[in-house]
Design an enzyme around this catalytic site. Structure first.
Site, PDB file in Angstrom:
ATOM      1  N   ASN A   9       0.879  -1.548  -0.323  1.00  0.00           N
ATOM      2  CA  ASN A   9       0.055   0.204  -0.110  1.00  0.00           C
ATOM      3  C   ASN A   9       0.852   1.310  -0.520  1.00  0.00           C
ATOM      4  OD1 ASN A   9      -1.604   2.213   0.591  1.00  0.00           O
ATOM      5  ND2 ASN A   9      -2.333   1.625   2.423  1.00  0.00           N
ATOM      6  N   TRP A  10       1.153   1.838  -1.018  1.00  0.00           N
ATOM      7  CA  TRP A  10       2.349   3.140  -1.275  1.00  0.00           C
ATOM      8  C   TRP A  10       1.283   4.364  -0.652  1.00  0.00           C
ATOM      9  CZ3 TRP A  10       3.763   2.681  -7.327  1.00  0.00           C
ATOM     10  CH2 TRP A  10       4.861   1.849  -7.784  1.00  0.00           C
ATOM     11  N   LYS A  11       0.073   3.960  -0.128  1.00  0.00           N
ATOM     12  CA  LYS A  11      -0.806   5.187  -0.017  1.00  0.00           C
ATOM     13  C   LYS A  11      -0.041   6.386  -0.745  1.00  0.00           C
ATOM     14  CE  LYS A  11      -0.264   3.748   4.535  1.00  0.00           C
ATOM     15  NZ  LYS A  11      -0.396   3.165   5.850  1.00  0.00           N
ATOM     16  N   HIS A  95      -9.587   1.483   4.583  1.00  0.00           N
ATOM     17  CA  HIS A  95      -8.269   1.661   5.585  1.00  0.00           C
ATOM     18  C   HIS A  95      -8.945   2.611   6.645  1.00  0.00           C
ATOM     19  CE1 HIS A  95      -4.370   2.450   6.765  1.00  0.00           C
ATOM     20  NE2 HIS A  95      -4.175   2.178   5.611  1.00  0.00           N
ATOM     21  N   GLU A  97      -7.143   4.561   7.513  1.00  0.00           N
ATOM     22  CA  GLU A  97      -6.779   6.556   7.148  1.00  0.00           C
ATOM     23  C   GLU A  97      -7.788   7.036   6.583  1.00  0.00           C
ATOM     24  OE1 GLU A  97      -3.110   5.592   5.168  1.00  0.00           O
ATOM     25  OE2 GLU A  97      -2.422   4.789   7.645  1.00  0.00           O
ATOM     26  N   GLU A 167      -5.779  -4.589  10.173  1.00  0.00           N
ATOM     27  CA  GLU A 167      -5.251  -3.700  10.894  1.00  0.00           C
ATOM     28  C   GLU A 167      -4.910  -2.784  12.011  1.00  0.00           C
ATOM     29  OE1 GLU A 167      -2.150  -2.898   6.915  1.00  0.00           O
ATOM     30  OE2 GLU A 167      -4.120  -1.511   6.831  1.00  0.00           O
ATOM     31  N   GLY A 173       2.628   1.946  10.584  1.00  0.00           N
ATOM     32  CA  GLY A 173       3.547   3.208  10.253  1.00  0.00           C
ATOM     33  C   GLY A 173       3.737   3.892  11.648  1.00  0.00           C
ATOM     34  N   SER A 213       3.232  -2.379  10.117  1.00  0.00           N
ATOM     35  CA  SER A 213       4.301  -3.067  10.637  1.00  0.00           C
ATOM     36  C   SER A 213       5.334  -3.607  10.058  1.00  0.00           C
ATOM     37  CB  SER A 213       4.954  -2.377  11.521  1.00  0.00           C
ATOM     38  OG  SER A 213       4.864  -0.248  12.118  1.00  0.00           O
ATOM     39  N   GLY A 234       2.258  -1.263   4.122  1.00  0.00           N
ATOM     40  CA  GLY A 234       2.459   0.182   4.118  1.00  0.00           C
ATOM     41  C   GLY A 234       4.403   0.880   3.591  1.00  0.00           C
ATOM     42  N   GLY A 235       5.162   1.388   4.514  1.00  0.00           N
ATOM     43  CA  GLY A 235       6.238   1.534   4.504  1.00  0.00           C
ATOM     44  C   GLY A 235       7.045   0.892   4.013  1.00  0.00           C
TER      45      GLY A 235
HETATM   46  P1  PGA Z   1       2.517   0.051   7.079  1.00  0.00           P
HETATM   47  O1  PGA Z   1       1.075   0.288   6.956  1.00  0.00           O
HETATM   48  O2  PGA Z   1       3.005  -0.953   7.440  1.00  0.00           O
HETATM   49  O3  PGA Z   1       3.484   1.298   6.814  1.00  0.00           O
HETATM   50  O4  PGA Z   1       2.634   0.057   9.017  1.00  0.00           O
HETATM   51  C1  PGA Z   1      -0.096  -0.482   6.798  1.00  0.00           C
HETATM   52  C2  PGA Z   1      -0.848  -0.147   6.146  1.00  0.00           C
HETATM   53  O5  PGA Z   1      -1.262   1.213   6.236  1.00  0.00           O
HETATM   54  O6  PGA Z   1      -1.702  -0.933   5.323  1.00  0.00           O
END
Ligand code: PGA
Length: 251
Positions: A9-11, A95, A97, A167, A173, A213, A234-235
């Protein structure tokens, strides 16, 4: 046997040039999708050029969101029909966010899930609790509620084929991942909620990811767990090398 699915997930990261150089670096190097599904969740802006670049490869694409109508006066939204037409296979929905910053409700997410299926794509449906809910010991009820409300009126066949990502918001993050046993336990809550709603056959087929994470160094711990079928990352999905290392660790 459920096939593992690793989705990046590049966001809201990368430029087009960066997205394309990532695609160039991974496309010949991912394991076969007979073994694992490798998915990149790109910003909508890059889906069309990435779809042409990745056509015929084992790298699949996900949108990070879509609207629930196919067309109309919805300024700034992206049509699921138009996304599907590009050859995109997955759409991430719900998600935390999007729920938190863009006020998406369970009802919106449910409508999106239906629109995604109607256009022949697969939702990656996210659920997860806040730190407050986690510390109050109310995670299981919270997750059950999100799943029950999010799946309203979906068919057994649809739910069997979808992906649900657990999640915990406190692990996204933050570098603070949920312990693999907790991830397994709550992915188990997701599965038993699906079982209550749709029966054991559907529950045994739905793929459940852990996210929060996840890194090349810890992914194997999660993947070893019975209820964890993949990861939403994500990251650690932003660099080609790290994305490939995540896939290597599960194949
Ligand atoms: P993260 O993000 O791996 O950077 O914790 C996960 C996500 O939001 O899908």
């Amino acid at each position: 046997m459920r096939k593992p699915i690793i989705a990046g997930n590049w966001k809201m990261n990368k430029t087009l040039a960066e997205a394309q150089s990532f695609a160039e670096a991974v496309k010949g190097n991912v394991p076969s999708n007979d073994v694992v599904d490798a998915v990149i969740g790109s910003p909508a802006l890059f889906l069309a050029p990435l779809a042409s670049n990745l056509e015929g490869t084992d790298v699949k694409l996900a949108a990070q969101n879509c609207y629930f109508e196919n067309a109309g006066a919805f300024t700034g939204e992206n049509s699921p029909a138009a996304i599907a037409d590009l050859g995109v296979q997955y759409v991430i929905i719900g998600h935390s966010e999007r729920r938190e910053y863009f006020h998406e409700t369970d009802e919106d997410i449910n409508k999106k899930a239906k629109a995604i299926f109607a256009n022949g794509m697969t939702p990656i449906f996210c659920c997860g609790e806040s730190l407050e809910t986690y510390e109050a010991g109310q995670t299981a009820e919270w997750i059950e509620g999100q799943i029950t409300n999010g799946l309203v009126d979906l068919t057994a066949e649809q739910v069997s084929s979808m992906v649900i990502a657990y999640e915990p918001i406190w692990a996204i993050g933050t570098g603070k991942s949920a312990d693999a046993n907790i991830a397994d336990e709550i992915c188990g809550v997701v599965r038993s909620t699906v079982e209550k709603l749709y029966g054991s056959d559907v529950a045994s087929k739905v793929r459940i990811q852990y996210g929060g994470s996840v890194k090349p160094e810890n992914i194997a711990e999660y993947m070893a767990k019975e209820n964890v079928d993949g990861a939403l990352v994500g990251g650690a999905s932003l660099e080609a090398e790290s994305f490939l290392a995540l896939l290597e660790a599960v194949k």
